[in-house]
Design an enzyme around this catalytic site. Structure first.
Site, mmCIF file in Angstrom:
data_model
loop_
_atom_site.group_PDB
_atom_site.id
_atom_site.type_symbol
_atom_site.label_atom_id
_atom_site.label_comp_id
_atom_site.label_asym_id
_atom_site.label_seq_id
_atom_site.Cartn_x
_atom_site.Cartn_y
_atom_site.Cartn_z
ATOM 1 N N ASP A 106 0.822 -1.078 0.001
ATOM 2 C CA ASP A 106 0.083 0.170 0.076
ATOM 3 C C ASP A 106 0.908 1.255 0.038
ATOM 4 O OD1 ASP A 106 1.025 0.219 2.395
ATOM 5 O OD2 ASP A 106 -0.905 0.965 3.338
ATOM 6 N N GLU A 107 2.143 1.161 -0.439
ATOM 7 C CA GLU A 107 3.055 2.273 -0.386
ATOM 8 C C GLU A 107 4.041 2.318 -1.220
ATOM 9 O OE1 GLU A 107 4.761 1.885 3.600
ATOM 10 O OE2 GLU A 107 6.173 3.685 3.124
HETATM 11 P P1 TTP Z 1 0.942 0.085 6.799
HETATM 12 O O1 TTP Z 1 0.842 0.942 5.686
HETATM 13 O O2 TTP Z 1 2.173 -0.118 7.588
HETATM 14 O O3 TTP Z 1 -0.560 0.250 7.876
HETATM 15 P P2 TTP Z 1 -1.784 0.550 7.546
HETATM 16 O O4 TTP Z 1 -1.987 0.892 6.010
HETATM 17 O O5 TTP Z 1 -2.745 -0.308 7.952
HETATM 18 O O6 TTP Z 1 -1.884 2.018 8.354
HETATM 19 P P3 TTP Z 1 -1.336 3.475 8.201
HETATM 20 O O7 TTP Z 1 -2.444 4.215 7.806
HETATM 21 O O8 TTP Z 1 -0.544 3.624 9.348
HETATM 22 O O9 TTP Z 1 -0.517 3.439 6.579
HETATM 23 O O10 TTP Z 1 0.804 -1.198 6.182
HETATM 24 C C1 TTP Z 1 -0.047 -1.751 5.173
HETATM 25 C C2 TTP Z 1 -0.777 -3.076 5.484
HETATM 26 O O11 TTP Z 1 -0.067 -4.209 5.549
HETATM 27 C C3 TTP Z 1 -1.610 -3.072 6.440
HETATM 28 O O12 TTP Z 1 -2.952 -2.680 6.287
HETATM 29 C C4 TTP Z 1 -1.788 -4.598 6.836
HETATM 30 C C5 TTP Z 1 -0.603 -4.911 6.351
HETATM 31 N N1 TTP Z 1 0.441 -5.096 7.444
HETATM 32 C C6 TTP Z 1 0.600 -6.408 8.264
HETATM 33 O O13 TTP Z 1 -0.054 -7.483 7.813
HETATM 34 N N2 TTP Z 1 1.393 -6.455 9.241
HETATM 35 C C7 TTP Z 1 2.120 -5.384 9.759
HETATM 36 O O14 TTP Z 1 2.842 -5.689 10.791
HETATM 37 C C8 TTP Z 1 2.270 -4.167 9.185
HETATM 38 C C9 TTP Z 1 2.682 -2.855 9.814
HETATM 39 C C10 TTP Z 1 1.126 -4.084 8.100
HETATM 40 MG MG MG Z 2 -0.635 2.180 4.825
#
Ligand code: TTP
Ligand code: MG
Length: 383
Positions: A106-107
């Protein structure tokens, strides 16, 4: 001087949880957790921002998360669906620039070659919201570190900037763990030396820091001052472009090989120019009569895409490593691409200018009539 481009870090908010809310609108506004079985050792993959208010975080045991937020709804997650949405997000990013480093599901970092990073961030935010109905945050700055932190500060569902001159006011008060490379173990160590904020880290003498963190001290110190020279690692569809010829009969003729290499260099050069992908590494492949095959490469300080530049490299490699004839096959490969915008914008010499013009004409003809339309002098000598 090289032009500086803005860098964006785009990161969807609570990604898995947001997709669940998208697919099941009754979940909107509710604390939800996507994670494993609370009876086992399941951990939280992510949770909606409503659950974060209760202190729930990624990687926390689900059991603990449910103690903090008993009303949260626990969902097992659907990876295939998240990957599908990730692909849709990716497609949106690619409409804006080809210079993208996908960091996770997602990044992504995007390098901006036209307009301002902030305008681009706003546009991406708008399109993701409008077409996918998902919350996304975008951080904009001059380097990866500051873009990433700008995004963290902007979250959720927002576009934010963090410019180098704002480092003392905005970066320094943050806890050291915001700096990439500082995990729980390093954080603990730094804390034990009284280094709690980024400001503490920035002001700590680098030599002493080296005793604590070893070779990472310099980059940590740079990061604490908002300096980050990491480049975007842009994945291109092709990692290399190559062409090769197997001769109808094995040959002892060096001139024949030179001419073949010239022709192959023209083919590879043409493709590099059409894709806008100058390459830093040029390789020669050589197969001998007994099928023994060698590859020899040269990495250049500057990326190239001109036929004669490529030829010069492979010819030199051949002359150095040609071994014992007869030869059976030769190939030319270009790899380690750089985008044209990354190339130094030094003015061209009149000869280089002329060569460039000639190549443009050749490329046009080749595109229109195919590769047999032009023969170099060396190639003619072969015919
Ligand atoms: P992130 O972008 O780190 O988290 P997020 O999108 O849920 O929240 P944020 O708004 O802070 O960006 O991670 C993206 C996805 O990856 C997250 O939705 C679920 C997965 N993930 C895991 O499965 N385990 C983990 O430890 C992390 C950090 C993320
Ligand atoms: Mg995220």
């Amino acid at each position: 001087m090289k032009k500086k481009y803005d860098i964006l870090l785009c990161d969807l908010d609570a990604f898995f949880a947001s997709v669940e809310q998208l697919d099941c609108p009754q979940l909107i506004g509710k604390p939800i957790i996507v994670g494993g079985n609370p009876e086992g050792r399941g951990v939280v993959a992510t949770c909606s921002y409503e659950a974060r208010k209760f202190g729930v975080r990624s990687a926390m045991p689900v059991k603990k998360a449910l103690q903090l937020c008993p009303e949260a709804l626990l969902l097992p997650g659907n990876m295939a669906r998240y990957k599908e949405v990730s692909g849709q997000v990716r497609e949106i990013f690619e409409r804006f620039t080809p210079d993208i480093e996908f960091v996770s599901i997602d990044e992504a970092y995007l390098s901006v070659t036209q307009g301002t990073g902030y305008d681009l961030g706003k546009a991406i935010h708008f399109v993701v919201r409008k077409e996918l109905h998902l919350p996304i945050s975008v951080g904009v700055s001059e380097n990866k570190l500051l873009a990433k932190i700008a995004c963290e500060l902007a979250k959720p569902d927002n576009v934010g900037t963090l410019w180098p001159d704002q480092v003392p006011a905005l970066l320094w008060p943050l806890p050291v763990k915001v700096i990439p490379g500082i995990g729980p173990a390093t954080e603990k160590k730094l804390h034990s030396y009284g280094i709690k904020t980024v400001k503490d880290l920035a002001e700590y003498p680098e030599d002493t820091l080296r005793r604590l963190c070893g070779k990472h001290a310099t980059s940590l110190h740079h990061y604490a001052h908002g300096i980050d020279n990491r480049k975007l690692e842009i994945a291109h569809d092709a990692k290399s472009i190559s062409e090769e010829i197997t001769f109808p009969e094995d040959t002892h003729d060096r001139k024949y090989i030179h001419a073949a290499l010239h022709e192959l260099s023209e083919g590879v050069g043409y493709r590099l120019r059409s894709e806008g992908l100058p390459a830093r590494t040029i390789s020669l492949k050589l197969r001998f009569k007994d099928f023994q095959t060698i590859t020899r490469s040269k990495t250049l300080p500057q990326a190239i895409d001109g036929d004669s530049e490529i030829y010069l490299v492979v010819k030199t490699l051949f002359d150095l490593h040609c071994g014992k004839p007869p030869w059976r096959l030769v190939g030319v490969k270009a790899s380690e691409f750089e985008h044209e915008e990354q190339i130094s914008l030094l003015p061209l010499t009149p000869e280089e200018e002329k060569e460039k013009e000639l190549l443009l004409t050749k490329d046009k003809l080749r595109k229109k009539y195919g590769k047999e339309v032009l023969f170099s002098a060396t190639r003619l000598s072969k015919k």
